[in-house]
Write a protein that holds these residues in place. Structure first.
Motif, PDB file in Angstrom:
ATOM      1  N   LYS A  63      12.513   4.466   4.404  1.00  0.00           N
ATOM      2  CA  LYS A  63      11.865   5.754   4.661  1.00  0.00           C
ATOM      3  C   LYS A  63      10.967   5.625   5.880  1.00  0.00           C
ATOM      4  O   LYS A  63      10.344   4.589   6.103  1.00  0.00           O
ATOM      5  CB  LYS A  63      11.055   6.220   3.449  1.00  0.00           C
ATOM      6  CG  LYS A  63      11.899   6.533   2.226  1.00  0.00           C
ATOM      7  CD  LYS A  63      11.042   6.893   1.041  1.00  0.00           C
ATOM      8  CE  LYS A  63      11.906   7.201  -0.175  1.00  0.00           C
ATOM      9  NZ  LYS A  63      12.723   6.030  -0.583  1.00  0.00           N
ATOM     10  N   TRP A  98      11.147  15.260   2.686  1.00  0.00           N
ATOM     11  CA  TRP A  98       9.795  14.763   2.922  1.00  0.00           C
ATOM     12  C   TRP A  98       8.952  14.894   1.657  1.00  0.00           C
ATOM     13  O   TRP A  98       9.193  15.733   0.802  1.00  0.00           O
ATOM     14  CB  TRP A  98       9.131  15.535   4.067  1.00  0.00           C
ATOM     15  CG  TRP A  98       9.042  17.023   3.836  1.00  0.00           C
ATOM     16  CD1 TRP A  98      10.019  17.954   4.081  1.00  0.00           C
ATOM     17  CD2 TRP A  98       7.935  17.750   3.296  1.00  0.00           C
ATOM     18  NE1 TRP A  98       9.593  19.208   3.737  1.00  0.00           N
ATOM     19  CE2 TRP A  98       8.315  19.120   3.253  1.00  0.00           C
ATOM     20  CE3 TRP A  98       6.665  17.387   2.846  1.00  0.00           C
ATOM     21  CZ2 TRP A  98       7.461  20.112   2.780  1.00  0.00           C
ATOM     22  CZ3 TRP A  98       5.812  18.382   2.375  1.00  0.00           C
ATOM     23  CH2 TRP A  98       6.215  19.723   2.355  1.00  0.00           C
ATOM     24  N   ARG A  99       7.954  14.026   1.565  1.00  0.00           N
ATOM     25  CA  ARG A  99       6.957  14.125   0.505  1.00  0.00           C
ATOM     26  C   ARG A  99       5.677  13.445   0.977  1.00  0.00           C
ATOM     27  O   ARG A  99       5.696  12.611   1.891  1.00  0.00           O
ATOM     28  CB  ARG A  99       7.441  13.487  -0.797  1.00  0.00           C
ATOM     29  CG  ARG A  99       7.511  11.972  -0.785  1.00  0.00           C
ATOM     30  CD  ARG A  99       7.948  11.435  -2.139  1.00  0.00           C
ATOM     31  NE  ARG A  99       8.054   9.977  -2.135  1.00  0.00           N
ATOM     32  CZ  ARG A  99       8.521   9.272  -3.159  1.00  0.00           C
ATOM     33  NH1 ARG A  99       8.941   9.886  -4.249  1.00  0.00           N
ATOM     34  NH2 ARG A  99       8.582   7.955  -3.085  1.00  0.00           N
ATOM     35  N   LEU A 110       2.186  18.332   8.035  1.00  0.00           N
ATOM     36  CA  LEU A 110       3.377  17.719   8.610  1.00  0.00           C
ATOM     37  C   LEU A 110       4.042  18.743   9.523  1.00  0.00           C
ATOM     38  O   LEU A 110       4.199  19.906   9.150  1.00  0.00           O
ATOM     39  CB  LEU A 110       4.343  17.292   7.507  1.00  0.00           C
ATOM     40  CG  LEU A 110       5.708  16.757   7.960  1.00  0.00           C
ATOM     41  CD1 LEU A 110       5.553  15.442   8.712  1.00  0.00           C
ATOM     42  CD2 LEU A 110       6.637  16.580   6.756  1.00  0.00           C
ATOM     43  N   PHE A 141      10.553  14.916  -3.542  1.00  0.00           N
ATOM     44  CA  PHE A 141      10.885  15.169  -2.148  1.00  0.00           C
ATOM     45  C   PHE A 141      11.228  16.648  -1.966  1.00  0.00           C
ATOM     46  O   PHE A 141      11.931  17.243  -2.777  1.00  0.00           O
ATOM     47  CB  PHE A 141      12.075  14.312  -1.712  1.00  0.00           C
ATOM     48  CG  PHE A 141      11.697  12.941  -1.242  1.00  0.00           C
ATOM     49  CD1 PHE A 141      11.327  12.722   0.071  1.00  0.00           C
ATOM     50  CD2 PHE A 141      11.710  11.873  -2.121  1.00  0.00           C
ATOM     51  CE1 PHE A 141      10.972  11.465   0.513  1.00  0.00           C
ATOM     52  CE2 PHE A 141      11.355  10.603  -1.694  1.00  0.00           C
ATOM     53  CZ  PHE A 141      10.985  10.397  -0.372  1.00  0.00           C
ATOM     54  N   LEU A 160       8.632  14.431  14.623  1.00  0.00           N
ATOM     55  CA  LEU A 160       7.931  14.604  13.354  1.00  0.00           C
ATOM     56  C   LEU A 160       6.546  13.990  13.513  1.00  0.00           C
ATOM     57  O   LEU A 160       6.419  12.847  13.965  1.00  0.00           O
ATOM     58  CB  LEU A 160       8.699  13.922  12.223  1.00  0.00           C
ATOM     59  CG  LEU A 160      10.025  14.583  11.840  1.00  0.00           C
ATOM     60  CD1 LEU A 160      10.957  13.580  11.174  1.00  0.00           C
ATOM     61  CD2 LEU A 160       9.772  15.767  10.913  1.00  0.00           C
ATOM     62  N   TYR A 171       2.900  10.976   5.281  1.00  0.00           N
ATOM     63  CA  TYR A 171       4.151  11.469   4.713  1.00  0.00           C
ATOM     64  C   TYR A 171       5.245  10.418   4.785  1.00  0.00           C
ATOM     65  O   TYR A 171       5.249   9.549   5.661  1.00  0.00           O
ATOM     66  CB  TYR A 171       4.615  12.730   5.452  1.00  0.00           C
ATOM     67  CG  TYR A 171       3.830  13.952   5.047  1.00  0.00           C
ATOM     68  CD1 TYR A 171       4.200  14.695   3.934  1.00  0.00           C
ATOM     69  CD2 TYR A 171       2.698  14.332   5.751  1.00  0.00           C
ATOM     70  CE1 TYR A 171       3.471  15.802   3.539  1.00  0.00           C
ATOM     71  CE2 TYR A 171       1.961  15.437   5.367  1.00  0.00           C
ATOM     72  CZ  TYR A 171       2.353  16.166   4.259  1.00  0.00           C
ATOM     73  OH  TYR A 171       1.622  17.248   3.868  1.00  0.00           O
ATOM     74  N   GLN A 172       6.179  10.548   3.848  1.00  0.00           N
ATOM     75  CA  GLN A 172       7.422   9.794   3.870  1.00  0.00           C
ATOM     76  C   GLN A 172       8.546  10.761   4.252  1.00  0.00           C
ATOM     77  O   GLN A 172       8.642  11.858   3.699  1.00  0.00           O
ATOM     78  CB  GLN A 172       7.719   9.184   2.500  1.00  0.00           C
ATOM     79  CG  GLN A 172       6.654   8.237   1.984  1.00  0.00           C
ATOM     80  CD  GLN A 172       6.960   7.741   0.578  1.00  0.00           C
ATOM     81  OE1 GLN A 172       8.016   8.020   0.022  1.00  0.00           O
ATOM     82  NE2 GLN A 172       6.026   7.001   0.010  1.00  0.00           N
ATOM     83  N   ILE A 173       9.376  10.337   5.195  1.00  0.00           N
ATOM     84  CA  ILE A 173      10.488  11.160   5.673  1.00  0.00           C
ATOM     85  C   ILE A 173      11.788  10.440   5.348  1.00  0.00           C
ATOM     86  O   ILE A 173      11.904   9.229   5.531  1.00  0.00           O
ATOM     87  CB  ILE A 173      10.411  11.409   7.191  1.00  0.00           C
ATOM     88  CG1 ILE A 173       9.006  11.877   7.591  1.00  0.00           C
ATOM     89  CG2 ILE A 173      11.475  12.409   7.622  1.00  0.00           C
ATOM     90  CD1 ILE A 173       8.597  13.189   7.000  1.00  0.00           C
TER      91      ILE A 173
END
Length: 212
Positions: A63, A98-99, A110, A141, A160, A171-173
């Motif tokens: 991620k 994303w989350r 974001l 997500f 991003l 964030y995690q993408i």
């Protein structure tokens, strides 16, 4: 007269049928951030990074991580893609999952932005077009799909990035995919025989009416 008009319309319709073709959706760019090993301080796969502090941008556990450690204006953590070649494509869209990095509390904002190639500096936000801004928390997500109007048949970049509202957020993408519809070529030579055939049929019907 109405019969003659109907014949002309039929001939034109047959010709246009040869010109038309359905555009096929295609994947132009895709990255699921699956890497052979953990990459700290480096997204890899052609992405560029902007970091205010060490290790704000990285790929871990397949991620992309964007982490803010400073409060204030401007992108604290940003990742810009390699050049995406959308030559020959229209109706461009970007989909990504994303989350929030933190499962509790207020998350940072974001953003998804884009710019035609050559890409401007990542901290020159006025030179980028911003098409997505959101914040959220929780373990699930989110899936977002955004249209990119103006990138048709062109070279462009996506970025991003985050702005910190709260220290140590981010964030995690996952799964960034750019798709578009292929711009169909106009098959003019292939359509000419159909047009000629339609006109010939119209001429034959016209002669028969005169003989009658």
């Amino acid at each position: 007269m109405s019969f003659r008009i109907s014949c002309i319309a039929a001939a034109v319709a047959v010709a246009l049928a040869g010109f038309a073709s359905d555009a096929a959706a295609a994947v132009i760019f895709q990255d699921d951030f699956t890497r052979s090993e953990h990459i700290a301080r480096d997204v890899g796969n052609g992405w560029s990074e902007l970091e205010k502090s060490s290790n704000d941008v990285s790929v871990l556990s397949n991620k992309l991580l964007l982490r803010d450690v400073l409060e204030g204006d401007g992108p604290d953590a940003a990742a810009s893609s390699m050049v995406i070649d959308a030559t020959g494509y229209e109706n461009i869209s970007v989909e990504f999952r994303w989350r929030a990095q933190s499962q509790n509390g207020i998350a940072d904002d974001l953003f998804l932005s884009w710019a035609l190639d050559p890409a401007p500096a990542m901290d020159d936000l006025n030179a980028w077009t911003h098409v997505f801004q959101e914040n959220g928390s929780g373990s699930s997500f989110h899936v977002t799909n955004v249209g990119i109007s103006g990138a048709e048949n062109a070279l462009f970049n996506i970025m991003l990035w985050t702005i910190s509202n709260t220290k140590d957020q981010g964030y995690q993408i996952d799964y960034v995919t750019v798709t578009g519809d292929e711009i169909p070529p106009v098959p003019l030579p292939a359509g000419l025989p159909l047009l000629a055939g339609g006109l010939a049929a119209f001429g034959l019907l016209r002669r028969k009416r005169k003989q009658a």
